[in-house]
Design a protein around this motif. Structure first.
Motif, PDB file in Angstrom:
ATOM      1  N   MET A  96       0.852  -1.191   0.000  1.00 49.73           N
ATOM      2  CA  MET A  96       0.000   0.000   0.000  1.00 49.73           C
ATOM      3  C   MET A  96       0.891   1.246   0.000  1.00 49.73           C
ATOM      4  N   THR A  97       0.644   2.138  -0.918  1.00 51.33           N
ATOM      5  CA  THR A  97       1.436   3.364  -0.972  1.00 51.33           C
ATOM      6  C   THR A  97       0.836   4.412  -0.040  1.00 51.33           C
ATOM      7  N   ALA A  98       1.715   5.275   0.449  1.00 57.17           N
ATOM      8  CA  ALA A  98       1.280   6.337   1.356  1.00 57.17           C
ATOM      9  C   ALA A  98       0.482   7.375   0.575  1.00 57.17           C
ATOM     10  N   PRO A  99      -0.551   7.960   1.180  1.00 56.86           N
ATOM     11  CA  PRO A  99      -1.322   9.009   0.497  1.00 56.86           C
ATOM     12  C   PRO A  99      -0.460  10.256   0.283  1.00 56.86           C
ATOM     13  N   LEU A 100      -0.861  11.077  -0.659  1.00 57.00           N
ATOM     14  CA  LEU A 100      -0.141  12.308  -0.977  1.00 57.00           C
ATOM     15  C   LEU A 100      -0.806  13.477  -0.261  1.00 57.00           C
ATOM     16  N   LEU A 101      -0.044  14.155   0.575  1.00 55.03           N
ATOM     17  CA  LEU A 101      -0.510  15.337   1.286  1.00 55.03           C
ATOM     18  C   LEU A 101      -0.105  16.537   0.430  1.00 55.03           C
ATOM     19  N   GLY A 102      -1.082  17.136  -0.238  1.00 53.25           N
ATOM     20  CA  GLY A 102      -0.816  18.243  -1.159  1.00 53.25           C
ATOM     21  C   GLY A 102      -0.860  19.592  -0.462  1.00 53.25           C
ATOM     22  N   PHE A 103      -0.203  20.567  -1.048  1.00 51.59           N
ATOM     23  CA  PHE A 103      -0.108  21.906  -0.482  1.00 51.59           C
ATOM     24  C   PHE A 103      -0.272  22.958  -1.564  1.00 51.59           C
ATOM     25  N   ASP A 104      -1.039  24.019  -1.263  1.00 45.62           N
ATOM     26  CA  ASP A 104      -1.125  25.163  -2.158  1.00 45.62           C
ATOM     27  C   ASP A 104       0.076  26.080  -1.981  1.00 45.62           C
ATOM     28  N   ASN A 105       0.666  26.093  -0.786  1.00 46.14           N
ATOM     29  CA  ASN A 105       1.812  26.948  -0.488  1.00 46.14           C
ATOM     30  C   ASN A 105       2.839  26.134   0.301  1.00 46.14           C
ATOM     31  N   PRO A 106       3.594  25.268  -0.379  1.00 47.22           N
ATOM     32  CA  PRO A 106       4.523  24.378   0.325  1.00 47.22           C
ATOM     33  C   PRO A 106       5.812  25.089   0.745  1.00 47.22           C
ATOM     34  N   ARG A 107       5.754  25.800   1.857  1.00 48.23           N
ATOM     35  CA  ARG A 107       6.913  26.524   2.380  1.00 48.23           C
ATOM     36  C   ARG A 107       7.341  25.856   3.681  1.00 48.23           C
ATOM     37  N   PHE A 108       8.129  24.809   3.561  1.00 48.67           N
ATOM     38  CA  PHE A 108       8.503  24.025   4.724  1.00 48.67           C
ATOM     39  C   PHE A 108       9.792  24.542   5.338  1.00 48.67           C
ATOM     40  N   HIS A 109       9.915  24.340   6.646  1.00 48.30           N
ATOM     41  CA  HIS A 109      11.139  24.697   7.353  1.00 48.30           C
ATOM     42  C   HIS A 109      11.721  23.421   7.969  1.00 48.30           C
ATOM     43  N   THR A 110      12.997  23.460   8.314  1.00 48.84           N
ATOM     44  CA  THR A 110      13.646  22.309   8.929  1.00 48.84           C
ATOM     45  C   THR A 110      13.039  22.063  10.303  1.00 48.84           C
ATOM     46  N   GLY A 111      12.750  20.805  10.586  1.00 51.61           N
ATOM     47  CA  GLY A 111      12.147  20.436  11.867  1.00 51.61           C
ATOM     48  C   GLY A 111      10.674  20.135  11.709  1.00 51.61           C
ATOM     49  N   ARG A 112       9.934  20.349  12.790  1.00 44.71           N
ATOM     50  CA  ARG A 112       8.498  20.038  12.790  1.00 44.71           C
ATOM     51  C   ARG A 112       7.724  21.076  11.992  1.00 44.71           C
ATOM     52  N   ASN A 113       6.869  20.599  11.115  1.00 44.66           N
ATOM     53  CA  ASN A 113       5.947  21.431  10.344  1.00 44.66           C
ATOM     54  C   ASN A 113       4.532  20.980  10.676  1.00 44.66           C
ATOM     55  N   THR A 114       3.595  21.918  10.637  1.00 43.30           N
ATOM     56  CA  THR A 114       2.194  21.624  10.887  1.00 43.30           C
ATOM     57  C   THR A 114       1.371  22.105   9.710  1.00 43.30           C
ATOM     58  N   SER A 115       0.372  21.336   9.343  1.00 43.05           N
ATOM     59  CA  SER A 115      -0.607  21.736   8.350  1.00 43.05           C
ATOM     60  C   SER A 115      -1.993  21.481   8.937  1.00 43.05           C
TER      61      SER A 115
END
Length: 102
Positions: free
Chosen positions: A1-20
């Protein structure tokens, strides 16, 4: 089973923990997902931690790791949620999805 894709309209990630923050409970309890990047690439699969909350109970401390700087306050997040989810109301349930980026 493949993992689902978590899509983003504004994918601005930083190093460490991110929250959506996502509308409803669809992502609650999902253990891992691939993360969509702006250039079409994907990260992951990455482990997720999720929490189901009432939007109107969120505080700035809950949003400190929000990937989008515009969403790090409840008022800012509400504006973005209303753009992304037409008809979104502040009394709805949301899922906080936490993931780590190296």
């Amino acid at each position: 089973m493949t993992a689902p894709l978590l899509g983003f309209d504004n994918p601005r990630f930083h190093t460490g923990r991110n929250t959506s923050v996502r509308r409803g409970a669809r992502w609650h309890g999902v253990a891992q997902a691939c993360i969509a990047l702006a250039d079409g690439r994907q990260l992951g699969p990455l482990a997720l931690q999720t929490e189901l909350r009432g939007f109107d109970a969120l505080e700035e401390a809950d949003l400190r790791d929000e990937h989008d700087p515009a969403c790090r306050t409840p008022a800012g997040l509400l504006r973005v949620m209303q753009q992304l989810y037409p008809g979104f109301r502040s009394d709805e349930l949301v899922t906080l999805v936490h993931f780590w980026v190296e």
